[in-house]
Design a protein around this motif. Structure first.
Motif, PDB file in Angstrom:
ATOM      1  N   MET A  99       0.856  -1.215   0.000  1.00 41.33           N
ATOM      2  CA  MET A  99       0.000   0.000   0.000  1.00 41.33           C
ATOM      3  C   MET A  99       0.880   1.250   0.000  1.00 41.33           C
ATOM      4  N   PRO A 100       1.175   1.805  -1.144  1.00 40.89           N
ATOM      5  CA  PRO A 100       2.186   2.860  -1.248  1.00 40.89           C
ATOM      6  C   PRO A 100       1.885   4.094  -0.405  1.00 40.89           C
ATOM      7  N   ASP A 101       0.608   4.445  -0.256  1.00 38.62           N
ATOM      8  CA  ASP A 101       0.320   5.693   0.445  1.00 38.62           C
ATOM      9  C   ASP A 101      -0.200   5.491   1.853  1.00 38.62           C
ATOM     10  N   CYS A 102       0.028   4.326   2.413  1.00 38.36           N
ATOM     11  CA  CYS A 102      -0.483   4.068   3.758  1.00 38.36           C
ATOM     12  C   CYS A 102       0.585   4.412   4.802  1.00 38.36           C
ATOM     13  N   LEU A 103       0.252   5.387   5.641  1.00 38.80           N
ATOM     14  CA  LEU A 103       1.175   5.844   6.688  1.00 38.80           C
ATOM     15  C   LEU A 103       1.634   4.692   7.583  1.00 38.80           C
ATOM     16  N   PHE A 104       0.681   3.858   8.021  1.00 40.96           N
ATOM     17  CA  PHE A 104       1.044   2.804   8.968  1.00 40.96           C
ATOM     18  C   PHE A 104       1.816   1.670   8.288  1.00 40.96           C
ATOM     19  N   CYS A 105       1.596   1.422   6.993  1.00 41.83           N
ATOM     20  CA  CYS A 105       2.472   0.486   6.261  1.00 41.83           C
ATOM     21  C   CYS A 105       3.895   1.018   6.275  1.00 41.83           C
ATOM     22  N   LYS A 106       4.044   2.319   6.076  1.00 46.49           N
ATOM     23  CA  LYS A 106       5.393   2.910   6.049  1.00 46.49           C
ATOM     24  C   LYS A 106       6.063   2.798   7.423  1.00 46.49           C
ATOM     25  N   ILE A 107       5.286   2.931   8.486  1.00 45.09           N
ATOM     26  CA  ILE A 107       5.850   2.744   9.830  1.00 45.09           C
ATOM     27  C   ILE A 107       6.209   1.264  10.028  1.00 45.09           C
ATOM     28  N   ALA A 108       5.297   0.369   9.618  1.00 41.86           N
ATOM     29  CA  ALA A 108       5.533  -1.076   9.821  1.00 41.86           C
ATOM     30  C   ALA A 108       6.750  -1.566   9.047  1.00 41.86           C
ATOM     31  N   ASN A 109       6.957  -1.019   7.834  1.00 37.83           N
ATOM     32  CA  ASN A 109       8.129  -1.505   7.079  1.00 37.83           C
ATOM     33  C   ASN A 109       9.345  -0.593   7.229  1.00 37.83           C
ATOM     34  N   LYS A 110       9.244   0.337   8.175  1.00 34.99           N
ATOM     35  CA  LYS A 110      10.378   1.194   8.603  1.00 34.99           C
ATOM     36  C   LYS A 110      10.842   2.202   7.562  1.00 34.99           C
ATOM     37  N   GLU A 111       9.950   2.506   6.604  1.00 31.08           N
ATOM     38  CA  GLU A 111      10.232   3.637   5.699  1.00 31.08           C
ATOM     39  C   GLU A 111      10.178   4.936   6.477  1.00 31.08           C
ATOM     40  N   ILE A 112       9.255   5.001   7.457  1.00 35.00           N
ATOM     41  CA  ILE A 112       9.196   6.138   8.380  1.00 35.00           C
ATOM     42  C   ILE A 112       9.721   5.627   9.719  1.00 35.00           C
ATOM     43  N   PRO A 113      10.834   6.195  10.202  1.00 35.78           N
ATOM     44  CA  PRO A 113      11.400   5.678  11.444  1.00 35.78           C
ATOM     45  C   PRO A 113      10.616   6.155  12.668  1.00 35.78           C
ATOM     46  N   VAL A 114      10.169   5.233  13.481  1.00 35.46           N
ATOM     47  CA  VAL A 114       9.587   5.575  14.785  1.00 35.46           C
ATOM     48  C   VAL A 114      10.169   4.599  15.803  1.00 35.46           C
ATOM     49  N   LYS A 115      10.200   5.040  17.051  1.00 37.38           N
ATOM     50  CA  LYS A 115      10.680   4.158  18.111  1.00 37.38           C
ATOM     51  C   LYS A 115       9.615   3.091  18.364  1.00 37.38           C
ATOM     52  N   LEU A 116       9.978   1.850  18.146  1.00 34.50           N
ATOM     53  CA  LEU A 116       9.009   0.778  18.352  1.00 34.50           C
ATOM     54  C   LEU A 116       9.014   0.346  19.815  1.00 34.50           C
ATOM     55  N   GLU A 117       7.823   0.182  20.361  1.00 38.82           N
ATOM     56  CA  GLU A 117       7.671  -0.319  21.730  1.00 38.82           C
ATOM     57  C   GLU A 117       7.660  -1.846  21.735  1.00 38.82           C
ATOM     58  N   TYR A 118       7.358  -2.428  20.569  1.00 38.87           N
ATOM     59  CA  TYR A 118       7.253  -3.884  20.482  1.00 38.87           C
ATOM     60  C   TYR A 118       7.275  -4.262  19.003  1.00 38.87           C
ATOM     61  N   GLU A 119       7.845  -5.430  18.723  1.00 37.97           N
ATOM     62  CA  GLU A 119       7.781  -5.964  17.355  1.00 37.97           C
ATOM     63  C   GLU A 119       7.849  -7.473  17.397  1.00 37.97           C
ATOM     64  N   ASN A 120       7.024  -8.132  16.596  1.00 34.28           N
ATOM     65  CA  ASN A 120       7.221  -9.559  16.336  1.00 34.28           C
ATOM     66  C   ASN A 120       6.948  -9.789  14.852  1.00 34.28           C
ATOM     67  N   ASP A 121       6.783 -11.037  14.432  1.00 35.49           N
ATOM     68  CA  ASP A 121       6.646 -11.286  12.994  1.00 35.49           C
ATOM     69  C   ASP A 121       5.325 -10.761  12.433  1.00 35.49           C
ATOM     70  N   GLN A 122       4.336 -10.524  13.287  1.00 34.85           N
ATOM     71  CA  GLN A 122       3.009 -10.130  12.788  1.00 34.85           C
ATOM     72  C   GLN A 122       2.630  -8.679  13.034  1.00 34.85           C
ATOM     73  N   VAL A 123       3.159  -8.090  14.131  1.00 31.19           N
ATOM     74  CA  VAL A 123       2.713  -6.744  14.520  1.00 31.19           C
ATOM     75  C   VAL A 123       3.890  -5.872  14.943  1.00 31.19           C
ATOM     76  N   VAL A 124       3.672  -4.553  14.896  1.00 31.83           N
ATOM     77  CA  VAL A 124       4.581  -3.615  15.566  1.00 31.83           C
ATOM     78  C   VAL A 124       3.727  -2.699  16.445  1.00 31.83           C
ATOM     79  N   ALA A 125       4.348  -2.101  17.447  1.00 29.79           N
ATOM     80  CA  ALA A 125       3.647  -1.186  18.351  1.00 29.79           C
ATOM     81  C   ALA A 125       4.516   0.034  18.600  1.00 29.79           C
TER      82      ALA A 125
END
Ligand code: 5GP
Ligand code: ZN
Length: 114
Positions: A1-27
């Motif tokens: 999804m090229p224009d999805c903000l949360f896809c960009k966060i999930a795939n680390k195109e937009i850097p944010v400090k992650l509180e949690y990550e596993n193979d299915q979710v990020v927080a």
């Protein structure tokens, strides 16, 4: 999804400090927190809204609650209390159309919600 903000966060195109990550979710922390703890848990896969869930998402659906509990423990609100919220579609006020579970805690909350 090229224009999805949360896809960009999930795939680390937009850097944010992650509180949690596993193979299915990020927080990560909500940018506009509504409580001392306000964390968004999102799937790595693009799913627009909760009403798009079906049986193939069974494991992911379980994951949201288990991860929220784990983060609540890490944040020290396991015993004081917390709320989990999925906003789905217009009447619920969904603003970002990539599924996200709000984990809120650290203050007394009222009911019913606004
Ligand atoms: P909704 O109303 O769709 O359930 O909630 C969307 C949430 O995403 C809101 O609480 C909003 O503050 C948060 N949000 C929107 N844009 C960003 C962003 O760029 N970064 C972060 N961390 N949170 C965001
Ligand atoms: Zn997305």
């Amino acid at each position: 999804m090229p224009d999805c903000l949360f896809c960009k966060i999930a795939n680390k195109e937009i850097p944010v400090k992650l509180e949690y990550e596993n193979d299915q979710v990020v927080a990560f922390n909500d940018i506009n927190p509504q409580a001392p703890v306000h964390i968004l848990i999102i799937p790595k896969a693009h799913i627009e809204k909760v009403s798009d869930f079906d049986l193939k998402h069974r494991d992911l659906i379980t994951e949201f609650v288990l991860v929220a509990n784990e983060i609540a423990k890490k944040k020290g609100i396991l015993n004081s209390g917390y709320r989990m919220v999925f906003n789905c579609n217009k009447d619920a006020g969904q603003a970002v159309f990539h599924v996200h579970l709000h984990l809120l805690g650290g203050r007394q909350m009222s009911w019913p919600p606004g």
